[in-house]
Design an enzyme around this catalytic site. Sequence first.
Site, PDB file in Angstrom:
ATOM      1  N   GLU A  82      29.217 -30.921 -29.673  1.00  0.00           N
ATOM      2  CA  GLU A  82      28.660 -30.572 -30.755  1.00  0.00           C
ATOM      3  C   GLU A  82      29.378 -31.585 -31.807  1.00  0.00           C
ATOM      4  OE1 GLU A  82      27.326 -26.258 -31.096  1.00  0.00           O
ATOM      5  OE2 GLU A  82      28.736 -26.202 -29.768  1.00  0.00           O
TER       6      GLU A  82
ATOM      7  N   LYS B 102      37.648 -24.236 -31.989  1.00  0.00           N
ATOM      8  CA  LYS B 102      37.514 -25.078 -33.229  1.00  0.00           C
ATOM      9  C   LYS B 102      37.678 -24.202 -34.351  1.00  0.00           C
ATOM     10  CE  LYS B 102      34.121 -28.257 -31.396  1.00  0.00           C
ATOM     11  NZ  LYS B 102      32.517 -28.643 -31.268  1.00  0.00           N
TER      12      LYS B 102
ATOM     13  N   ARG C 161      37.760 -23.087 -18.752  1.00  0.00           N
ATOM     14  CA  ARG C 161      38.285 -23.745 -19.949  1.00  0.00           C
ATOM     15  C   ARG C 161      39.568 -24.262 -19.915  1.00  0.00           C
ATOM     16  NH1 ARG C 161      35.932 -21.175 -25.510  1.00  0.00           N
ATOM     17  NH2 ARG C 161      36.882 -23.153 -26.318  1.00  0.00           N
TER      18      ARG C 161
END
Length: 959
Positions: free
Chosen positions: A166, A418, A408
């Site tokens: 993104e 983030k 992850r």
Amino acid sequence: VSPADSSTHAIMATEGGAAPPAEGGVTKSAAKKAKSEAEKFFKKKSDPEGQALIEQGDAAMKEGDLAKAVELYNKATAVCQASTAEGVKKTKAPKEAKEGAEETQKEEGNSAAAKLLLSSPKDNIQSKPMRDGVPDERNYAKNTAEHLAAHLKATGGKYITRFPPEPNGYLHIGHAKAMNFNFGQARIAKAEGFGGETIMRFDDTNPEAEKQEYIDSILANVKWLGNEPVRVTYSSDYFQELYDLAVQLTKDGKAYVCHQTKEEVKKSRDIIRQAHIDHLDKMPPGAESPWRNTSVEENLAKFEKMRTAQYEEGEAFLRMKGDLMSDNPAMWDTVFYRIKYTAHPHSGDKWCIYPTYDYTHCIVDSLENITHSLCTLEFETRQAADGPYYWLLDALRIYKPVTWEYSRCNITYNVLSKRKLNALVMKKVVNGWDDPRLLTLDGLRRRGFTATAINAFCEQIGVTRSGTITTQMHVLENCIRNELDVTARRAFAVLRPLKVTITAGLDAETTFEVPNHPKDASKGSRKVAMSKVIFIEQDDFRLQDQKDYFGLAPEKEVGLLGTGFVLMCSKVNQDKKGNVTSIEATVKARGDSKPKGNLHWVSEGTAVQAELRLYDYLFKVENPNAPPPAAGAVPAAAAAAPAKEAGGAEEDEEEEEGAPGAPSWLEYVNKDSLETLSGALIEPSLLSVAETPGEAFQFQRVGFFCVDKDSTKEKPVFNRVVALKQGPLPVFEAPKPAEAPKGETKGAAKAEGGKKEGGEGAKKEGGEGAKKEKKEKKEKAPAAAAAPAAEAQPEWTKLDLRVGELTKTWHHPDSEKLWCEEINVGEEAPRQVCSGLRAHYEADKFCAGRKVVVVCNLKPAKMAGFESAGMVLCAATADHSKVELLEVPEGAKVGERIFIDGLSGEPFAPNQVDKKKVLKNVLPDLKTDGARVACWQGKPMMTSAGPLTAPSMADTPVG
């Protein structure tokens, strides 16, 4: 109940013995043998029909029809034997490695990243295996033969992956891992002759958070890491197709416009969740949205009003008409479209309705003919065979890619969220997104990490499905250290200069030819001038010599690197306070002298002043995402929101911060993570690269450094990339209320000692001096640093007990007694746990959405081959004939820690508790009281919403 041996958790070991023969004389052992034979031939020839027969045999085995299972397995064996399908090819590693990177990459036995892990696109009939206990009518992941044929015609049968960030922030090391996997698998497929390519796709569905600067940075970093996408696309490129498909979905009665508020959506989902826990046959009032059964015509009209800006933001949104009776929470009417009156950076102001990630991701995967959609584990529920990813593609009757999830990337002493990275930047804890203390790719690049080192790190850690693995920071550091040890030129730099005046042995300035690398003559040499005044490190001089000290002291000789001279201190100059201000010394040819140590130095006449930035760990605790709680209080982490599940009225990318004010994790920032030395001196040859950011050197006996982007010839600036050797890890535990100041001083002293590379006079390049000094430091290390808690800490507080929520459960493939489950405990990914509860809980009572209590810091243990990273607490009778999961009060939040009023102390670090030393000391005093409240030594075990209880068992042991 996990991970443990039978002595600690006897609940697991009640049943035993072989299964009796079924009707017709077929034993379970015979069925397992038939299955093993079928799987053996399926590996040789991976026929889809054979796979289907094996799956049917598995279903028959679960139902207890062993004769039918054997028949199906035998059929599968025959089908695979006669099939022309190709199996997984294995190549033996040659005795001698072939030349060339591509040839080496093909050979079996190299790193895990050099293996093709993905299934053949030609076999993609069942895109995702079904979860145990899910009926076939909820299997949405099957491709039709026509869809697969059309897909293969369009792709030519090659592997197509995608890297879909993104554009709402800067990439970090976790994205590098994703790139390494996505681009890497396509490269390997291409090298193996199958064909492979990767699409670079921006998932730009949220215009409020997306910026062109992020897009530019992402593209630059993809290229920097050596990845070449076949093309760059944007989800916004497909906005018209996505809208048209949403209209079609609404016409088919599979989507509706809803007007609930965010709070109302949450309330209805809570009702659905409780209905599943209570095993209701139908949903109670309040579970469904009041607009769920609106007519198709009215929904189409409302959706058009959304598109033409006739509603306010948040007033209306399009939802899937999913399956509320599914135990997959992602199927509970996920949001597909919402209104945002914000111009889009790529499509402008053409649209005021934007599709959500859950709607867009799967459709664009299909439209771009992605063969393998690789995501991290938090998407597993959405991408289950009975989840919205496949439900949507099935409803639209379009091709279904394979989805594949992996853990992850988590690294100690840092954060990769983030939201948290943004908080560090916005609160000016760090100096921007490229601060070298961050694990953003821009930060790592500025610090001096190379693309090859980062890729080597990603290949070293590989991919795994365990959501609880956190990689130690030193693994990443070793990748760049090993590379720079080979590639970096050597130079002299003095961090904290001490003036030395040579009074004898040197009549005039002398120039020496010094090699740029002691092990690589091809790197050439440089001329280094030495005058009668030089500078050495302050730490390389002591007034009192010691047996194991290798630096300079009065009347003691040391060597000077690169000169062939021996230096001896003849006089010491001190100020009124006794501080050494300068020394005088003599030099002579080394000859037969064998000084203990060799020092680096710079000459006064040619030395250049520079700024050196010494970077250390950004946080004081290994896991800043789950810092220890304050003593005697509900921990800040207890307020953490549950992990995001699809379907809310708003899209929150990551977790909320919790209570107002500074979130608790910021309290553990290491304020000493950057030390700036403005008075350092470097040799003049370094000026030639002072304006070449990223150029790396080894400052001998000091560390590996690189030129910073702020550097100029007038003011050179160098960043420390990494120390010469891996020193002791920081002893940075969160403050302990009972700890004495003296203990804190020792801990700080040890941490400070870990910052000094090379040490006081230690020999360079692995000499004996370095070894002895390391031994000396180890002997002097405070004993308190090794213990994660004070001796007086109550045993119970050493356990990290948290509220968890089951997200997935399945039968252990090799044990009839064990459940396998994934549990959300508020971490970045679910934990995988194994529990001996099959005899006590059926699938409908041990399913996704149920809250449980989990011990989160036990050392992982193997249970019938399954690595379990936790233990679920239950109440159980002495003979274990009755077992009940502890009940979590309504309102308790996933991830919050269990506490006892009046008890203080930190839990031990994750995955560190030895069950024999700690757990066994706790269990005897762990039981329910007369009111069924779970207690330790008679004190209730609490959540923020109340105590833990057993459903019906009073005065019963808990374990």
